[in-house]
Design an enzyme around this catalytic site. Structure first.
Site, PDB file in Angstrom:
ATOM      1  N   GLN A 115       0.770  -1.243   0.000  1.00 25.48           N
ATOM      2  CA  GLN A 115       0.000   0.000   0.000  1.00 25.48           C
ATOM      3  C   GLN A 115       0.809   1.305   0.000  1.00 25.48           C
ATOM      4  OE1 GLN A 115      -3.388   2.392   2.564  1.00 25.48           O
ATOM      5  NE2 GLN A 115      -3.033   0.288   3.104  1.00 25.48           N
ATOM      6  N   SER A 116       1.826   1.398   0.865  1.00 16.86           N
ATOM      7  CA  SER A 116       2.453   2.719   1.054  1.00 16.86           C
ATOM      8  C   SER A 116       3.068   3.263  -0.245  1.00 16.86           C
ATOM      9  CB  SER A 116       3.514   2.648   2.150  1.00 16.86           C
ATOM     10  OG  SER A 116       4.557   1.791   1.737  1.00 16.86           O
ATOM     11  N   PHE A 165      10.487  -1.921  -0.598  1.00 20.26           N
ATOM     12  CA  PHE A 165      10.836  -3.273  -0.179  1.00 20.26           C
ATOM     13  C   PHE A 165      11.333  -3.246   1.262  1.00 20.26           C
ATOM     14  CE2 PHE A 165      11.840  -3.904  -4.833  1.00 20.26           C
ATOM     15  CZ  PHE A 165      10.737  -4.715  -5.066  1.00 20.26           C
ATOM     16  N   LYS A 209      10.668  -5.157   9.279  1.00 23.85           N
ATOM     17  CA  LYS A 209       9.583  -5.060   8.301  1.00 23.85           C
ATOM     18  C   LYS A 209       8.407  -4.403   9.010  1.00 23.85           C
ATOM     19  CE  LYS A 209      10.732  -8.893   5.317  1.00 23.85           C
ATOM     20  NZ  LYS A 209      10.241 -10.034   4.553  1.00 23.85           N
ATOM     21  N   GLU A 251       1.113  -1.232   8.217  1.00 25.22           N
ATOM     22  CA  GLU A 251       0.304  -0.094   8.671  1.00 25.22           C
ATOM     23  C   GLU A 251       0.206   0.063  10.199  1.00 25.22           C
ATOM     24  OE1 GLU A 251      -1.609   2.409   7.030  1.00 25.22           O
ATOM     25  OE2 GLU A 251      -1.990   3.051   9.073  1.00 25.22           O
ATOM     26  N   ASP A 296       0.451   3.825   5.980  1.00 26.45           N
ATOM     27  CA  ASP A 296       0.747   3.481   4.585  1.00 26.45           C
ATOM     28  C   ASP A 296       0.463   4.636   3.636  1.00 26.45           C
ATOM     29  OD1 ASP A 296       1.699   0.942   4.838  1.00 26.45           O
ATOM     30  OD2 ASP A 296      -0.247  -0.004   4.752  1.00 26.45           O
ATOM     31  N   GLY A 326      -8.482  20.686  19.069  1.00 30.93           N
ATOM     32  CA  GLY A 326      -8.148  22.100  19.279  1.00 30.93           C
ATOM     33  C   GLY A 326      -8.709  22.625  20.574  1.00 30.93           C
ATOM     34  N   GLY A 327      -8.811  23.923  20.665  1.00 33.04           N
ATOM     35  CA  GLY A 327      -9.301  24.541  21.895  1.00 33.04           C
ATOM     36  C   GLY A 327     -10.821  24.651  21.927  1.00 33.04           C
TER      37      GLY A 327
END
Ligand code: CAO
Length: 484
Positions: free
Chosen positions: A73-74, A153, A192, A195, A224, A303-304
């Site tokens: 995937q990545s 790889f 190795k 995700e 990924d 956030g705030g």
């Protein structure tokens, strides 16, 4: 006298002529200036997008050739984006097998999986055994032809194929060599990584989930796809720098780093802890002490502006009948009126943001009483009129069917020769001069011949020799022994 008057007449005639010419020019200038000013006033001061179709104007990465060694995937996310931007992505796959995802999570027998097809659109596929001597020769020739090599790889695999950075740069000093690895240099560099390993190592899992539950991974593939996105930025930056230096360079994105970059607000909170409790976390209002590390914050808003996920009408049957509701300070009065608590506008326990912080549970319970009387889309419609920020929890079914996402090309339907039509995510990055080029994924080795012929310009004889060598075809399965 007559001559003088003739001369004077001619003079005054030519003066009148040049006066009117000057007047005309001045008028033209004024007209142009007014047009420009009017255009600016209409907000059209910026260069207009090209009116030419992309075929004529060229796409953003037109002419960039990418040697794509990515899998799973990545890496494929990165090269798919570059292909959408117009790069020619040549995906190298192992003969007979290809990217492992072609066969993973299959939903149509005999067809490439959606896992593969949705990550490899707009690419070409060539099969090459990178460990075969003839295969190595073809790869060396491709290295000379291409601008970028992308791989993800396991550490050391590319070197074991003989494609070290030094070797590549000897063949083509302009080549950008881009890699995704699980970890950067350090104690885990040889590991190795998939995700969820990256989500855990990058600080996302420890800060996701509910305080009283275990760490959680998120559905969005930030390890990924998130790292693929980072890598794409690294590649275009390296290509841009190459314009000045004439030289390629290494680009490395570690998945741990990519996840941390996306979780940076949690590292911010880690440092804020030294100054005292994190008052916008609901655990502060609940009186639960903070530990040494950034805690899990459930559905608290980052956030705030306090926010939470609230039930809407139909939640008992529909797991996605919820809405994210933000109690933004400037619209507090409107919220109080909507939920039938007008007295909270002036009540000192509720009127100011600091006063509300210890009472967020009570406040969201009251808002939920109101939201459960409406569908999430009704809440959205009502709140938007008052500028109250809310977000319906959309299911993947709703997203797949949403017409506006189809209209913008964010969700695209493409045809495929073996699986038929399927939905894919188009380019989320919109360029006005370079509409995304979203096409189906290639079949395994579909473009092997085409690439040998047109990219490497090999002769018929050379191609025939390669075919018999076994460098681009799967090894023959041993014949079954004859029955005795
Ligand atoms: N011809 C011949 N051999 C080929 C080939 C080709 N065209 N393409 C790949 N191979 C070989 C490689 O050379 C390697 O062989 P060696 O180990 O003998 O050198 C082998 O196939 C497999 O490579 P791999 O180790 O990368 O694959 P894996 O399935 O064992 O591991 C993964 C997969 C993803 C864990 C690993 O590649 C990895 O850690 N990558 C970096 C991080 C990453 O991108 N992870 C995200 C994956 S998506 O969740």
């Amino acid at each position: 006298m007559a001559a003088r008057s003739k001369f004077a007449k001619a003079k005054s005639k030519s003066a009148a002529k040049s006066k009117s010419a000057a007047k005309k020019t001045a008028k033209k200038v004024i007209k142009l200036k007014t047009k420009k000013l009017a255009a600016r006033a209409n907000g059209k001061g910026l260069p207009r997008p090209s009116s030419k179709p992309w075929g004529e104007a060229g796409r953003a990465l037109e002419g960039v050739k990418i040697l794509d060694f990515t899998h799973v995937q990545s890496g494929p996310t990165c090269t798919q984006l570059l292909a959408y931007m117009g790069a020619d992505v040549i995906k190298v796959e192992r003969p007979g097998i290809g990217d492992i995802t072609r066969g993973q999570l299959r939903d149509v027998k005999g067809a490439d999986s959606l896992y593969f097809t949705m990550l490899n659109g707009s690419k070409r596929s060539i099969t090459i055994d990178s460990k075969h001597p003839k295969g190595k020769e073809i790869l060396d020739r491709l290295v000379k032809e291409c601008d970028v090599l992308v791989e993800n790889f396991a550490p050391g695999a590319l070197d074991r194929m003989g494609l070290t950075f030094e070797h590549i740069h000897k063949l083509n000093p302009r080549m950008v060599v881009a890699s995704v690895k699980g970890f950067g240099p350090g104690p885990y560099e040889d590991c190795k990584v998939y995700e969820n390993v990256a989500q855990c190592a990058g600080g996302s899992a420890s800060t996701t989930g509910f305080r009283d539950g275990p760490p959680l991974v998120t559905g969005a593939q930030i390890g990924d796809s998130g790292t693929g996105l980072h890598l794409a930025l690294g590649i275009v930056s390296a290509l841009y720098q190459r314009v000045r230096t004439g030289r390629g360079q290494k680009v490395l994105c570690a998945m741990q780093d990519g996840v941390l970059n996306l979780a940076r607000v949690k590292l911010r909170d880690q440092q804020r802890l030294k100054a005292g409790p994190l008052t916008e976390y609901s655990q502060y209002g609940e009186g639960v002490p903070f530990g040494k590390a950034t805690p899990r914050a459930g559905n608290d808003s980052g956030g705030g502006q306090p926010g939470w996920i609230l039930k809407c009408k139909g939640w008992e049957e529909d797991p996605d009948a919820y809405i994210y509701f933000i109690t933004q300070a400037p619209v507090w009065s409107a919220i109080c009126d909507l939920i039938g608590k007008p007295d909270w506008k002036t009540d000192p326990d509720f009127a100011t943001p600091p006063a509300r912080l210890p009472r967020l549970k009570q406040i969201f319970a009251a808002i939920e009483e109101w939201t459960t009387t409406k569908t999430k889309f009704e809440v959205m419609e009502i709140c938007n009129k008052h500028d109250i920020p809310v977000g319906p929890i959309l299911s993947m079914k709703e997203i797949a069917e949403e017409p506006s996402l189809r209209a913008t090309g964010t969700v695209v339907e493409v045809d495929h020769p073996t699986r038929g039509r399927y939905l894919t995510v188009g380019n989320p990055i919109k360029l006005s001069d370079s509409p995304a080029d979203v096409r189906r994924s290639p079949l395994l080795g579909e473009h092997t011949d085409e690439i040998l012929r047109k990219v490497l310009k090999l002769s018929e004889k050379e191609i025939a020799d390669i075919k018999v060598s076994g460098a681009i075809t799967a090894p023959e399965k041993p014949a079954k022994a004859e029955a005795a």
